[in-house]
Design a protein around this motif. Structure first.
Motif, short mmCIF file in Angstrom:
data_model
loop_
_atom_site.label_atom_id
_atom_site.label_comp_id
_atom_site.label_asym_id
_atom_site.label_seq_id
_atom_site.Cartn_x
_atom_site.Cartn_y
_atom_site.Cartn_z
N VAL A 1 52.58 40.92 63.65
CA VAL A 1 51.97 42.18 64.09
C VAL A 1 50.45 42.13 64.03
N ALA A 2 49.90 41.16 63.31
CA ALA A 2 48.44 41.00 63.25
C ALA A 2 48.13 39.54 62.99
N ALA A 3 47.11 38.99 63.67
CA ALA A 3 46.77 37.58 63.51
C ALA A 3 45.34 37.35 63.96
N LEU B 1 44.42 45.09 60.61
CA LEU B 1 44.05 43.88 59.86
C LEU B 1 43.33 42.85 60.71
N GLN B 2 43.24 43.11 62.03
CA GLN B 2 42.68 42.10 62.91
C GLN B 2 41.31 41.62 62.45
N THR B 3 40.42 42.58 62.13
CA THR B 3 39.06 42.21 61.72
C THR B 3 39.07 41.42 60.42
N LYS C 1 44.47 44.76 50.61
CA LYS C 1 43.97 45.76 51.55
C LYS C 1 45.08 46.36 52.42
N LEU C 2 46.23 45.71 52.44
CA LEU C 2 47.34 46.26 53.20
C LEU C 2 47.83 47.58 52.62
N ALA C 3 47.44 47.86 51.37
CA ALA C 3 47.85 49.13 50.77
C ALA C 3 47.14 50.31 51.39
N LEU D 1 38.58 36.16 57.73
CA LEU D 1 39.15 35.15 56.85
C LEU D 1 39.14 33.77 57.51
N VAL D 2 39.42 33.70 58.78
CA VAL D 2 39.44 32.41 59.49
C VAL D 2 38.04 31.90 59.73
N GLY D 3 37.11 32.78 60.09
CA GLY D 3 35.74 32.36 60.35
C GLY D 3 35.67 31.39 61.52
N GLY D 4 34.98 30.27 61.30
CA GLY D 4 34.85 29.28 62.37
C GLY D 4 36.06 28.40 62.55
N GLY D 5 37.03 28.51 61.68
CA GLY D 5 38.26 27.73 61.82
C GLY D 5 38.20 26.33 61.24
N SER D 6 37.11 25.98 60.56
CA SER D 6 37.01 24.63 59.99
C SER D 6 37.89 24.46 58.77
#
Length: 397
Positions: A116-118, A89-91, A80-82, A96-101
Motif C-alpha cells: 500500500v506504500a513504497a 508513508l510515501q514521503t 510513525k504508522l501509529a 528512508l531510501v534516499g539515493g538508493g546506495s
C-alpha cells in the motif's frame, strides 16, 4: 743412543683446544637457535591468532553497527504508522531510501500481502504474499540473506557491472492495539553497499573476509570470489557456528592462516545466520618469524666468530708456551743442550719451566775426575793418616 720421541702423528694441544671449543660452540649455538626459533614461531603464531581474532571482532562490530543503523530507521518509520495512514508513508519511505546506495527499496504491505506504500511508488498495489520477508515478517522481526531481485528486477536500474541487483532483507511486523499483525514494513538493502563495506573493512584490517551463510555457502567475500561450499576446517566450523583458528591449504594451493568467528549479536538487530571466515597469506604470516630467525642466525654467527677469536688469543697466550715447554722437554730427553723456556703467565708454566731447568742441570753436571786419579788420591790420603815407623839408633840395640 739417545731416545727419540715421535710426535708427528699426535694432534697438538692448540688443535684439540680449538676443535673442542668450536664443537661445543656449534652444538650450543645450534641448540640455542632451534630453541629460540621454536619459541619465536610459537609466539608469532599466538600473536597472529590474537591479532586476527581482534580484527575480526572489529569487522563484526562494524558490519553489525551499519546494519543496525538501517534497522533503527525501519523501526522509526514503523512507530510513525501509529499516527500516519499507510497512504501517507510515501514521503517517509522515500526519505528512508534516499539515493538508493544503501537501501534500494522500502515498502509497507497489509496483512493480505498487498503493498500500500513504497519508495518511489514501486510495487504499490502488487502482492508480495509469497516473498520470504513478508511471510516471516508477519511472525516477527526478520533478517534475510542475499537474494536476487524478482519483482523489482525490471523496475530498478542495473548494477554498474550489469549484474541484476541483489538485496538483503529486513522486516518487522506492524501490530494494532490488540497486538495482532496488520502488516509488514520491509527494507531491501543493496548487496553492493554491503560488499563495498566488506572490502573497505578488509583493506583496513589487512585480511581477506568471507561471509558464510547458514548453509555453508559463501554469501560475500572481500576478494570478489564466491566459491561453493569449501571442505575446509574453517568452513566446517562456520557451518556449525563455532570459532577457531589454524593453518589451512586452500584450493589455490596456497597456505593461509585462518580464523572463524560466529555472527555477532548486536542490540535488537535480527540475525542473518552469518559466520565470518578471515584469512591471511601464510607467507605474510610467517614473515616476522623468518626475519627473527635470520637476525638470530646473524647474531649467533657473530657470537661464534667472537668466540673463535677469543679462543685464538687464549691459544697464543696460554697454550703456545706449553707447546714450547713440550719441545724443550723433548730436546732434553734427546740429550740436547737447550735452555728451558721461562714463563710466568701461569703458576703451572713457571713450575714446569723450573722442573725442566733442574732436569737440564742434572743431565749436564760439572766435569768429574777420572777413576785412576781418584784411586791415587785415596791412597795418598790413607798414607798420610797411617803413623810412620820409628828409626833405630845405636842406643836401642
Amino acid at each position: 743412543m739417545p731416545f727419540r720421541i715421535r710426535t708427528a702423528l699426535s694432534p697438538s694441544l692448540a688443535f684439540i683446544t680449538m676443535a673442542f671449543v668450536l664443537t661445543g660452540a656449534v652444538i650450543g649455538l645450534a641448540m640455542a637457535y632451534v630453541l629460540i626459533n621454536e619459541r619465536g614461531s610459537a609466539y608469532e603464531a599466538a600473536r597472529l591468532t590474537s591479532a586476527v581474532e581482534v580484527r575480526m571482532r572489529g569487522v563484526q562490530t562494524a558490519v553489525a553497527q551499519s546494519l543496525h543503523r538501517e534497522w533503527r530507521h525501519l523501526l522509526e518509520v514503523r512507530r510513525k504508522l501509529a499516527v500516519l495512514r499507510p497512504q501517507d508513508l510515501q514521503t517517509q519511505l522515500d526519505t528512508l531510501v534516499g539515493g538508493g546506495s544503501v537501501v534500494s527499496w522500502a515498502g509497507y504491505a497489509q496483512s493480505d500481502g498487498t503493498v500500500v506504500a513504497a519508495s518511489g511508488g514501486l510495487l504499490v498495489g502488487e502482492s508480495v504474499e509469497q516473498r520470504p520477508w513478508f511471510r516471516e515478517g508477519l511472525r516477527g522481526t526478520f533478517a534475510g540473506d542475499a537474494h536476487e531481485a524478482l519483482l523489482l528486477a525490471a523496475k530498478l536500474p542495473p548494477q554498474a557491472d550489469g549484474a541484476p541487483p541483489q538485496f538483503l532483507d529486513l522486516a518487522a511486523p506492524v501490530v494494532d492495539a490488540d497486538g495482532s499483525a496488520i502488516g509488514v514494513l520491509g527494507l531491501h538493502l543493496n548487496v553492493a553497499w554491503a560488499q563495498r563495506l566488506l572490502n573497505e573493512l578488509a583493506a583496513s584490517m589487512a585480511v581477506d573476509i568471507f561471509v558464510v551463510g547458514a548453509d555453508g555457502a559463501v554469501v560475500a567475500s572481500s576478494t570478489g570470489e564466491q566459491p561453493p561450499t569449501l571442505d575446509l576446517p574453517s568452513f566446517r566450523m562456520a557451518r556449525s557456528g563455532l570459532s577457531g583458528s589454524g593453518v589451512e591449504t586452500w584450493p589455490d594451493g596456497r597456505t593461509y592462516f585462518t580464523t572463524t568467528v560466529p555472527e555477532l549479536s548486536y542490540a535488537d538487530l535480527p540475525r542473518f545466520g552469518w559466520n565470518l571466515v578471515a584469512r591471511i597469506d601464510g607467507e605474510y604470516a610467517a614473515l616476522p618469524a623468518r626475519i627473527l630467525s635470520r637476525d638470530l642466525m646473524l647474531r649467533l654467527v657473530g657470537f661464534a666468530l667472537i668466540l673463535a677469536l677469543l679462543t685464538l688469543l687464549f691459544i697464543v697466550a696460554f697454550i703456545r708456551p706449553f707447546a714450547e715447554l713440550a719441545r724443550n722437554a723433548a730436546d732434553i730427553a734427546e740429550g740436547r743442550d737447550v735452555y728451558p723456556l721461562e714463563s710466568h703467565r701461569t703458576r703451572e708454566l713457571g713450575m714446569i719451566g723450573a722442573a725442566l731447568a733442574r732436569l737440564q742441570s742434572a743431565a749436564h753436571p760439572h766435569e768429574m775426575p777420572h777413576a785412576g786419579e781418584n784411586e791415587e788420591r785415596a791412597s795418598d790420603a790413607r798414607d798420610a793418616r797411617e803413623p810412620r815407623p820409628r828409626r833405630r839408633t845405636a842406643g836401642s840395640r
